[in-house]
Write a protein that holds these residues in place. Structure first.
Motif, PDB file in Angstrom:
ATOM      1  N   ALA A 164       0.860  -0.986   0.212  1.00 11.04           N
ATOM      2  CA  ALA A 164      -0.104   0.085  -0.067  1.00 11.04           C
ATOM      3  C   ALA A 164       0.825   1.327  -0.128  1.00 11.04           C
ATOM      4  CB  ALA A 164      -1.159  -0.064   1.174  1.00 11.04           C
ATOM      5  N   GLY A 165       1.978   1.182  -0.858  1.00  9.47           N
ATOM      6  CA  GLY A 165       2.614   2.415  -0.986  1.00  9.47           C
ATOM      7  C   GLY A 165       1.796   3.240  -2.317  1.00  9.47           C
TER       8      GLY A 165
ATOM      9  N   GLU B  45      -1.082  -4.830   2.886  1.00  9.48           N
ATOM     10  CA  GLU B  45       0.202  -4.197   3.431  1.00  9.48           C
ATOM     11  C   GLU B  45       0.592  -4.769   4.636  1.00  9.48           C
ATOM     12  OE1 GLU B  45       2.160  -1.539   2.311  1.00  9.48           O
ATOM     13  OE2 GLU B  45       3.088  -2.280   4.412  1.00  9.48           O
ATOM     14  N   GLN B  46       2.027  -5.275   4.677  1.00  2.00           N
ATOM     15  CA  GLN B  46       2.461  -5.907   5.753  1.00  2.00           C
ATOM     16  C   GLN B  46       2.446  -5.155   7.023  1.00  2.00           C
ATOM     17  OE1 GLN B  46       6.363  -7.273   4.195  1.00  2.00           O
ATOM     18  NE2 GLN B  46       7.103  -5.224   4.176  1.00  2.00           N
TER      19      GLN B  46
ATOM     20  N   PRO C  92       3.154   3.194   5.834  1.00  2.68           N
ATOM     21  CA  PRO C  92       4.587   3.748   6.010  1.00  2.68           C
ATOM     22  C   PRO C  92       4.380   4.978   6.085  1.00  2.68           C
ATOM     23  CG  PRO C  92       4.740   1.919   4.659  1.00  2.68           C
ATOM     24  CD  PRO C  92       3.226   1.878   5.043  1.00  2.68           C
TER      25      PRO C  92
ATOM     26  N   ARG D  95      10.757   9.816   1.838  1.00  4.08           N
ATOM     27  CA  ARG D  95      10.974   9.332   0.451  1.00  4.08           C
ATOM     28  C   ARG D  95      10.766  10.548  -0.600  1.00  4.08           C
ATOM     29  NH1 ARG D  95      10.484   3.304  -0.516  1.00  4.08           N
ATOM     30  NH2 ARG D  95       9.888   2.558   1.260  1.00  4.08           N
TER      31      ARG D  95
ATOM     32  N   GLN E 268       5.255  11.250  -0.351  1.00  3.36           N
ATOM     33  CA  GLN E 268       4.715  10.142  -0.929  1.00  3.36           C
ATOM     34  C   GLN E 268       3.776   9.341  -0.184  1.00  3.36           C
ATOM     35  OE1 GLN E 268       7.911   7.346  -1.986  1.00  3.36           O
ATOM     36  NE2 GLN E 268       7.087   6.004  -0.494  1.00  3.36           N
TER      37      GLN E 268
ATOM     38  N   THR F 131      -1.092  -7.138   6.946  1.00  2.00           N
ATOM     39  CA  THR F 131      -1.279  -8.502   6.306  1.00  2.00           C
ATOM     40  C   THR F 131      -0.291  -8.616   5.157  1.00  2.00           C
ATOM     41  OG1 THR F 131      -3.504  -8.175   6.756  1.00  2.00           O
ATOM     42  CG2 THR F 131      -3.203  -9.751   4.924  1.00  2.00           C
TER      43      THR F 131
ATOM     44  N   GLY G 155       7.675  -3.023  -3.796  1.00  2.00           N
ATOM     45  CA  GLY G 155       8.858  -1.980  -3.666  1.00  2.00           C
ATOM     46  C   GLY G 155      10.086  -2.653  -4.196  1.00  2.00           C
TER      47      GLY G 155
ATOM     48  N   TYR H  29      21.261   6.307   1.572  1.00  2.00           N
ATOM     49  CA  TYR H  29      20.629   4.958   0.863  1.00  2.00           C
ATOM     50  C   TYR H  29      21.497   4.677  -0.336  1.00  2.00           C
ATOM     51  CZ  TYR H  29      17.461   8.110  -1.881  1.00  2.00           C
ATOM     52  OH  TYR H  29      16.913   8.889  -2.544  1.00  2.00           O
TER      53      TYR H  29
ATOM     54  N   ASP I 259       8.127   0.572  -7.889  1.00  2.00           N
ATOM     55  CA  ASP I 259       9.445  -0.016  -7.581  1.00  2.00           C
ATOM     56  C   ASP I 259       9.766  -1.444  -7.684  1.00  2.00           C
ATOM     57  OD1 ASP I 259       9.899   2.744  -7.051  1.00  2.00           O
ATOM     58  OD2 ASP I 259      11.115   2.252  -5.102  1.00  2.00           O
TER      59      ASP I 259
ATOM     60  N   PRO J 267      16.933   9.567  -7.504  1.00  2.00           N
ATOM     61  CA  PRO J 267      15.578  10.345  -7.335  1.00  2.00           C
ATOM     62  C   PRO J 267      15.848  11.624  -8.012  1.00  2.00           C
ATOM     63  CG  PRO J 267      17.145  10.649  -5.408  1.00  2.00           C
ATOM     64  CD  PRO J 267      17.632   9.457  -6.473  1.00  2.00           C
TER      65      PRO J 267
ATOM     66  N   GLY K 150      12.737  13.445  -9.973  1.00  2.00           N
ATOM     67  CA  GLY K 150      11.425  13.319  -9.371  1.00  2.00           C
ATOM     68  C   GLY K 150      10.809  12.267 -10.363  1.00  2.00           C
TER      69      GLY K 150
ATOM     70  N   MET L  65       8.220   7.689  -8.272  1.00  2.00           N
ATOM     71  CA  MET L  65       6.965   7.269  -8.046  1.00  2.00           C
ATOM     72  C   MET L  65       5.915   7.673  -9.078  1.00  2.00           C
ATOM     73  SD  MET L  65       4.820   9.345  -4.877  1.00  2.00           S
ATOM     74  CE  MET L  65       5.578  10.941  -5.023  1.00  2.00           C
TER      75      MET L  65
HETATM   76  C1  LIG Z   1      15.087   5.153   1.295  1.00  2.00           C
HETATM   77  C2  LIG Z   1      14.738   5.579  -0.144  1.00  2.00           C
HETATM   78  C3  LIG Z   1      14.627   7.079  -0.555  1.00  2.00           C
HETATM   79  C4  LIG Z   1      14.021   7.345  -1.522  1.00  2.00           C
HETATM   80  N1  LIG Z   1      14.125   8.704  -1.759  1.00  2.00           N
HETATM   81  C5  LIG Z   1      13.536   9.208  -3.067  1.00  2.00           C
HETATM   82  C6  LIG Z   1      13.331  10.426  -3.257  1.00  2.00           C
HETATM   83  O1  LIG Z   1      13.907  11.408  -2.627  1.00  2.00           O
HETATM   84  N2  LIG Z   1      13.005  10.754  -4.294  1.00  2.00           N
HETATM   85  C7  LIG Z   1      12.170   9.978  -5.307  1.00  2.00           C
HETATM   86  O2  LIG Z   1      11.903  10.435  -6.284  1.00  2.00           O
HETATM   87  N3  LIG Z   1      12.259   8.676  -5.002  1.00  2.00           N
HETATM   88  C8  LIG Z   1      12.696   8.298  -3.611  1.00  2.00           C
HETATM   89  N4  LIG Z   1      12.675   6.919  -3.525  1.00  2.00           N
HETATM   90  C9  LIG Z   1      12.018   6.141  -4.406  1.00  2.00           C
HETATM   91  C10 LIG Z   1      10.403   6.161  -4.097  1.00  2.00           C
HETATM   92  O3  LIG Z   1      10.146   6.163  -2.725  1.00  2.00           O
HETATM   93  C11 LIG Z   1       9.437   5.198  -5.113  1.00  2.00           C
HETATM   94  O4  LIG Z   1       9.885   5.357  -6.162  1.00  2.00           O
HETATM   95  C12 LIG Z   1       8.281   4.766  -4.557  1.00  2.00           C
HETATM   96  O5  LIG Z   1       8.186   4.678  -3.000  1.00  2.00           O
HETATM   97  C13 LIG Z   1       7.648   3.821  -5.214  1.00  2.00           C
HETATM   98  O6  LIG Z   1       6.381   3.322  -4.457  1.00  2.00           O
HETATM   99  P1  LIG Z   1       5.837   1.928  -4.432  1.00  2.00           P
HETATM  100  O7  LIG Z   1       4.465   2.196  -4.012  1.00  2.00           O
HETATM  101  O8  LIG Z   1       6.268   1.168  -5.821  1.00  2.00           O
HETATM  102  O9  LIG Z   1       6.869   1.162  -3.382  1.00  2.00           O
HETATM  103  P2  LIG Z   1       7.153   1.315  -1.825  1.00  2.00           P
HETATM  104  O10 LIG Z   1       6.663   2.771  -1.455  1.00  2.00           O
HETATM  105  O11 LIG Z   1       8.180   0.982  -1.615  1.00  2.00           O
HETATM  106  O12 LIG Z   1       5.831   0.626  -1.311  1.00  2.00           O
HETATM  107  C14 LIG Z   1       6.041  -0.950  -1.130  1.00  2.00           C
HETATM  108  C15 LIG Z   1       4.967  -1.281   0.018  1.00  2.00           C
HETATM  109  O13 LIG Z   1       4.799  -2.557  -0.171  1.00  2.00           O
HETATM  110  C16 LIG Z   1       4.841  -3.137   1.140  1.00  2.00           C
HETATM  111  N5  LIG Z   1       5.113  -4.634   1.087  1.00  2.00           N
HETATM  112  C17 LIG Z   1       6.493  -5.409   0.591  1.00  2.00           C
HETATM  113  N6  LIG Z   1       6.334  -6.397   0.717  1.00  2.00           N
HETATM  114  C18 LIG Z   1       5.160  -6.933   1.130  1.00  2.00           C
HETATM  115  C19 LIG Z   1       4.374  -8.291   1.417  1.00  2.00           C
HETATM  116  N7  LIG Z   1       4.891  -9.099   1.089  1.00  2.00           N
HETATM  117  N8  LIG Z   1       3.193  -8.127   1.599  1.00  2.00           N
HETATM  118  C20 LIG Z   1       2.417  -7.038   1.993  1.00  2.00           C
HETATM  119  N9  LIG Z   1       3.042  -5.817   1.770  1.00  2.00           N
HETATM  120  C21 LIG Z   1       4.166  -5.812   1.353  1.00  2.00           C
HETATM  121  C22 LIG Z   1       5.718  -2.238   1.893  1.00  2.00           C
HETATM  122  O14 LIG Z   1       5.629  -2.433   3.374  1.00  2.00           O
HETATM  123  C23 LIG Z   1       5.661  -0.832   1.148  1.00  2.00           C
HETATM  124  O15 LIG Z   1       4.487  -0.336   2.231  1.00  2.00           O
HETATM  125  C24 LIG Z   1      13.484   6.401  -2.436  1.00  2.00           C
HETATM  126  C25 LIG Z   1      13.357   5.208  -2.136  1.00  2.00           C
HETATM  127  C26 LIG Z   1      13.614   4.596  -0.720  1.00  2.00           C
HETATM  128  C27 LIG Z   1      14.129   3.162  -0.541  1.00  2.00           C
END
Ligand SMILES: Cc1cc2nc3c(=O)[nH]c(=O)nc-3n(C[C@H](O)[C@H](O)[C@H](O)COP(=O)(O)OP(=O)(O)OC[C@H]3O[C@@H](n4cnc5c(N)ncnc54)[C@H](O)[C@@H]3O)c2cc1C
Length: 402
Positions: A9-10, A31-32, A37, A41, A105, A128, A160, A266, A286, A293, A296, A299
């Motif tokens: 749930a990102g 969402e685990q 979260p 980021r 985000q 979950t 992610g 990171y 991701d 990053p 921008g 995300m």
């Molecule tokens: C430390 C860090 C800093 C960053 N800073 C920047 C920045 O400054 N600028 C920028 O543009 N981008 C940044 N990014 C990248 C940006 O955060 C990602 O592009 C964006 O979060 C992608 O969103 P997402 O929903 O794909 O993944 P995420 O936001 O990572 O969400 C994934 C979700 O899946 C959940 N999950 C994982 N495995 C399971 C499972 N088995 N069961 C249930 N839930 C699960 C996690 O808990 C999480 O909530 C950063 C990334 C990181 C790791």
């Protein structure tokens, strides 16, 4: 009713779940974490992403939480001079939102989650984790940390960069990891007094930085600065006062260690999954692609995956004979954007910031100033930087497709 399980749930998983619900499909969003979260980021939303969030019904609430950034500034660190300013205002007429929006985000995910719960309570299941899955010709069995097994028509990993879904499918994550890492400092110190804009990129061969403002709890907001940091095995502690002071030195004389409220470091990857789909299981965000990053884009392109995939699934449900073609198109279209636009631009953005020799630095400055001074090139640049060009290319390809 067609049932889709979404993992994570990102910002991407919540956008996908909301889009699927709006299409009238049955969704379980797992969402685990026990609560959504809240780490900061990514913080930049590009104009086409704002349009997509409008269509999902969460756009207005997200815009109300964000900070408009119509101008994108490039500076030279050594001379402390402004090199060029790119104006998203030139996108007037191309999009209803001719600006980038700074909005953390987690606020995007939270706002989407509120819309999801208003639409279909119980869709989001916190605490979950998806612990495994097995697919056959008709569907996917999804096992959960609660001990349940859900039967789904489709499963989407929005889990992610370390995606267990991608690993479970045996899909390679092709690309590279930068040797250096990124140091992110947060400060309430106000940079507007020195003519910085909401989004800024500062060129320097060793101490380049990206500096941007985020709304935080509302005015006055906070500033984040991204600097290069040495590799983990370099022997330098990049979070130490000495390293942090050295990076700040010369950027802003009035900025001291006491002004830094948060330090984070990171590793940074440039990788794209070899496929975004295997059978009835898909990857988005991701889980499918990661990038630095600068610009921008991460995300944003993830949310674009979500909207593209929701449309393909809804059309496949309405016309099952077209499912293979539609799902193949998701993989092809989104991998093309990830490689040709997001990877290409973010790698180029980093190279430009860290131009090393005097010749490379002069060329980077000349390119930025020349582009900015020519109205047609200036507009093309912001069309590209905002991901509008890539999306228009996909629309054209879609119109020409048989
Ligand atoms: C430390 C860090 C800093 C960053 N800073 C920047 C920045 O400054 N600028 C920028 O543009 N981008 C940044 N990014 C990248 C940006 O955060 C990602 O592009 C964006 O979060 C992608 O969103 P997402 O929903 O794909 O993944 P995420 O936001 O990572 O969400 C994934 C979700 O899946 C959940 N999950 C994982 N495995 C399971 C499972 N088995 N069961 C249930 N839930 C699960 C996690 O808990 C999480 O909530 C950063 C990334 C990181 C790791």
């Amino acid at each position: 009713m067609t049932h889709i399980v979404v993992i994570g749930a990102g910002p991407v998983g919540t956008s996908l779940a909301l889009a699927l619900l709006r299409a009238g499909l049955d969704v379980t969003l797992c969402e685990q974490a026990e609560s959504l979260p809240a780490d900061p980021r990514a913080a930049t939303l590009q104009p086409p992403t704002l349009e997509m969030l409008d269509a999902l019904g969460s756009g207005a609430a997200i815009r109300a939480k964000g900070l408009k950034a119509p101008v994108f500034q490039f500076r030279d660190r050594a001379s402390d001079s402004i090199i060029a300013e790119f104006d998203y205002g030139l996108l007037e007429g191309e999009t209803p939102h001719p600006f980038a929006l700074q909005c953390e985000q987690f606020k995007v995910a939270d706002t989407n989650a509120e819309a999801i719960e208003a639409l279909r309570p119980g869709t989001l299941r916190l605490g979950t984790a998806v612990t495994g899955f097995a697919q056959d010709g008709d569907g996917v069995d999804v096992t959960l940390s609660t001990g349940e097994t859900l039967r789904a028509d489709y499963l989407v990993g929005c889990d992610g960069g370390r995606s267990a879904t991608r690993k479970g499918l045996g899909i390679a994550f092709e690309g590279f990891t930068y040797e250096e890492r990124f140091l992110v400092l947060t400060t309430p110190h106000d940079f507007f007094a020195r003519d910085f804009r909401v989004r800024n990129y500062v060129l320097d061969p060793s101490q380049w930085c990206a500096l941007f403002k985020v709304p935080h709890d509302g005015p006055p907001g906070l500033w984040r600065i991204v600097f290069p940091a040495p590799a983990a095995d370099s022997g330098t502690d990049a979070l130490s006062d000495a390293y942090v002071s050295a990076q700040m030195l010369g950027l802003e004389p009035a900025l001291g260690l006491a002004d830094i409220t948060h330090r984070n470091i990171y590793a940074v990857n440039q990788r794209v999954a070899a496929a975004f789909r295997k059978g009835r299981v898909f990857l988005a965000g991701d889980a499918a692609h990661v990038n630095n990053p600068l610009g921008g884009l991460g995300m944003n392109s993830g949310i674009h995956d979500a909207v593209n995939l929701a449309d393909k699934i809804a059309r496949a449900v309405a016309d099952p004979g077209k499912a293979e073609t539609l799902f193949g198109a998701y993989d092809a279209e989104r991998r093309q954007i990830a490689k040709e636009y997001v990877q290409a631009q973010t790698i180029q953005n980093k190279k430009r910031l860290e131009a090393r020799t005097p010749e490379q630095q002069a060329a980077a400055r000349a390119e930025l100033q020349g582009t900015c001074a020519d109205p047609a090139r200036h507009k093309a640049w912001v069309m590209n930087a905002s991901l509008l060009t890539g999306l228009r290319q996909l629309e054209d390809q879609g119109r020409k497709a048989p």
